[in-house]
Enzyme design. Structure first.
Site, PDB file in Angstrom:
ATOM      1  N   GLY A   1       0.836  -1.192   0.000  1.00  0.00           N
ATOM      2  CA  GLY A   1       0.000   0.000   0.000  1.00  0.00           C
ATOM      3  C   GLY A   1       0.871   1.241   0.000  1.00  0.00           C
ATOM      4  O   GLY A   1       2.086   1.180   0.174  1.00  0.00           O
TER       5      GLY A   1
ATOM      6  N   GLY B   1       0.551   9.277   1.723  1.00  0.00           N
ATOM      7  CA  GLY B   1       1.072  10.560   1.305  1.00  0.00           C
ATOM      8  C   GLY B   1       2.588  10.631   1.333  1.00  0.00           C
ATOM      9  O   GLY B   1       3.211  11.179   0.422  1.00  0.00           O
TER      10      GLY B   1
ATOM     11  N   ALA C   1       4.673   7.722   2.559  1.00  0.00           N
ATOM     12  CA  ALA C   1       5.361   6.434   2.620  1.00  0.00           C
ATOM     13  C   ALA C   1       4.720   5.403   1.704  1.00  0.00           C
ATOM     14  O   ALA C   1       3.572   5.544   1.268  1.00  0.00           O
ATOM     15  CB  ALA C   1       5.363   5.917   4.060  1.00  0.00           C
TER      16      ALA C   1
ATOM     17  N   LYS D   1       7.494   0.025   6.272  1.00  0.00           N
ATOM     18  CA  LYS D   1       7.041   1.358   5.887  1.00  0.00           C
ATOM     19  C   LYS D   1       8.281   2.140   5.454  1.00  0.00           C
ATOM     20  O   LYS D   1       9.150   2.444   6.266  1.00  0.00           O
ATOM     21  CB  LYS D   1       6.346   2.026   7.068  1.00  0.00           C
ATOM     22  CG  LYS D   1       5.590   3.287   6.742  1.00  0.00           C
ATOM     23  CD  LYS D   1       4.777   3.746   7.941  1.00  0.00           C
ATOM     24  CE  LYS D   1       3.940   4.972   7.620  1.00  0.00           C
ATOM     25  NZ  LYS D   1       3.126   5.391   8.794  1.00  0.00           N
TER      26      LYS D   1
ATOM     27  N   ASP E   1      -7.135   8.505  13.407  1.00  0.00           N
ATOM     28  CA  ASP E   1      -7.291   8.120  11.999  1.00  0.00           C
ATOM     29  C   ASP E   1      -7.826   6.695  11.879  1.00  0.00           C
ATOM     30  O   ASP E   1      -7.357   5.898  11.053  1.00  0.00           O
ATOM     31  CB  ASP E   1      -5.959   8.246  11.257  1.00  0.00           C
ATOM     32  CG  ASP E   1      -6.144   8.258   9.732  1.00  0.00           C
ATOM     33  OD1 ASP E   1      -7.263   8.558   9.276  1.00  0.00           O
ATOM     34  OD2 ASP E   1      -5.173   7.972   9.011  1.00  0.00           O
TER      35      ASP E   1
END
Length: 437
Positions: free
Chosen positions: A53, A56, A58, A75, A169
């Site tokens: 995935g 913004g 990473a 990441k 988030d």
């Protein structure tokens, strides 16, 4: 002529390779960047695999430690993206917050290191991706499975809040599914320390469809914002779309400010409707706490599996209510057909069938035949509809376990003496969820 072969995952290359489609000397050779990443502090080498995935700042990859074969979710944050000092501060804050967390329902932080061009954070690899990926396959989730997800998320949130952290988030894409089909909270890039009400942060951050009204209006936000986002997660799991989703972002924000989401469908249980209404309350002080949610009827009444079924990773989307009704009618036609005087006649209790299909709504029917003649413990139903036990009565019935989302499991007893149907609520939720799905 030297050709570069792209290595497969688990077969790392041996460093930089030169590639050319023509003989050396005709065209200047160009270097191909290696998939091997080396931790400069320890010398450990890691092989970068497929992309999982991106966000913004990473990108997340599968990454294997070459010496041990251990797999991680890595990441990778390029240094060129950290153009401002606050960007670097944000990454360092995420690392300092996440590295000290150790909970079953929070993605585990393994380690981090820096190379010349990137900051790399190694995390626990969740093999079944996220709830967002799962919902793309299933469209909606049954209430028992939604309870399982909510319980896992609530336990993880309790841990974060007890340590003075607000996630800020929460969304399906940040809720990951481990190899054991347990839900884990991840991506703490926006997590912040809990502050007193008078000095709470007023930054607008998060994902539009999951933003709480107080975040959007910069009123200062705390753990109540996570409760709102959790309500949006629950709504999305049960309905199949976020509550405030629209084509226009301003319309989405307007709906959030007034807590104006579409009416809840009547097929939801009263306890599910009650909990959703409470969590999606406009005023944060009126929302339930995490402890109150865990003791709510929706979480305490009805069967809740310990983990999601493994079949969730491969099942097709859930059919619609119209499809369910059509499938149910065809199934009964096939079961009750018999030939009389050279013609096929169908005899069934149409009223029961219609009521059965209507009450199931969007539910999925998953049937597997099971003979009762050889099992002395199976429940049998005689022609009068009375329940009898064991081999004391002749095996006149065949039972088909039926799984209906949002309802208790049932067994249909089909009498061979009469073309009749009896619904016996006689098997446990666990038997169906873990045995017949």
């Amino acid at each position: 002529m030297v050709l570069h072969m792209e290595p497969h995952l688990g077969v790392p290359d041996r460093g930089q390779t030169w590639a050319s489609s023509k003989p050396v000397g005709h065209v200047a050779a160009r270097p191909v960047h290696s998939r091997i990443v080396t931790d400069p502090a320890t010398g450990n080498r890691y092989y970068r695999g497929r992309l999982l995935g991106k966000g913004g700042f990473a990108r997340c990859y599968e990454m294997m430690e070459v010496s041990s074969g251990r797999m991680f979710a890595a990441k990778v944050i390029p240094r060129v993206k950290l153009t401002k000092p606050q960007h670097r501060d944000k990454v360092e804050r995420e690392i300092s917050v996440h590295r000290v967390l150790h909970h079953k329902h929070v993605v585990k932080f393994e380690k981090h290191f820096e190379t010349e061009d990137s900051i790399i954070i190694l995390l626990e690899l969740c093999n079944h991706q996220s709830l967002a990926h799962l919902l793309r396959k299933r469209r909606v989730m049954q209430e028992a499975d939604a309870r399982c997800c909510l319980r896992h998320i609530l336990l993880g949130l309790q841990y974060l809040h007890a340590r003075g952290l607000v996630h800020r988030d929460l969304k399906l894409a940040n809720l990951f599914i481990s190899g054991l089909m347990e839900v884990k909270i991840g991506d703490l890039g926006l997590a912040t320390r809990l502050r007193p009400p008078e000095s709470r942060r007023r930054t607008v951050c998060g994902t539009p469809n999951y933003l709480a009204p107080e975040v959007l209006e910069r009123r200062g936000h705390g753990p109540e914002a996570d409760v709102w986002s959790l309500g949006c997660v629950m709504y999305t799991l049960l309905i199949g779309r976020p509550p405030f989703e629209s084509r226009d972002l301003e319309e989405t924000y307007r709906a959030i400010r007034h807590a104006a989401y579409p009416p809840l469908p009547p097929l939801l249980s009263p306890s599910a409707r009650s909990l959703l209404t409470a969590m999606l309350t406009q005023q944060p002080d009126y929302r339930p706490t995490l402890d109150e949610i865990l003791t709510h009827d929706f979480l305490t009444q009805g069967f809740t599996p310990d983990r999601l079924p493994l079949a969730f990773s491969s099942v097709p989307p859930v059919p619609s209510a119209k499809t369910d009704h059509s499938f149910l009618r065809r199934a009964f036609d096939a079961l009750f057909k018999r030939k009389e005087d050279g013609k096929e006649k169908v005899k069934h209790e149409e009223g029961d069938v219609k009521q059965f299909a209507t009450e199931s709504g969007k539910n999925t029917l998953a049937c597997s035949s099971q003979s009762s003649a050889s099992d002395p413990q199976v429940n049998l139903c005689d022609e009068s509809g009375m329940l009898v036990q064991g081999p004391s009565k002749p095996p006149v019935s065949q039972f088909i376990p039926v799984k209906l989302s949002g309802t208790s499991p049932v067994q249909m007893g089909i009498s061979k003496g009469k073309q009749s149907m009896y619904l016996l609520f006689s098997c446990t939720r666990s038997q169906v969820v873990h045995g017949e799905r």
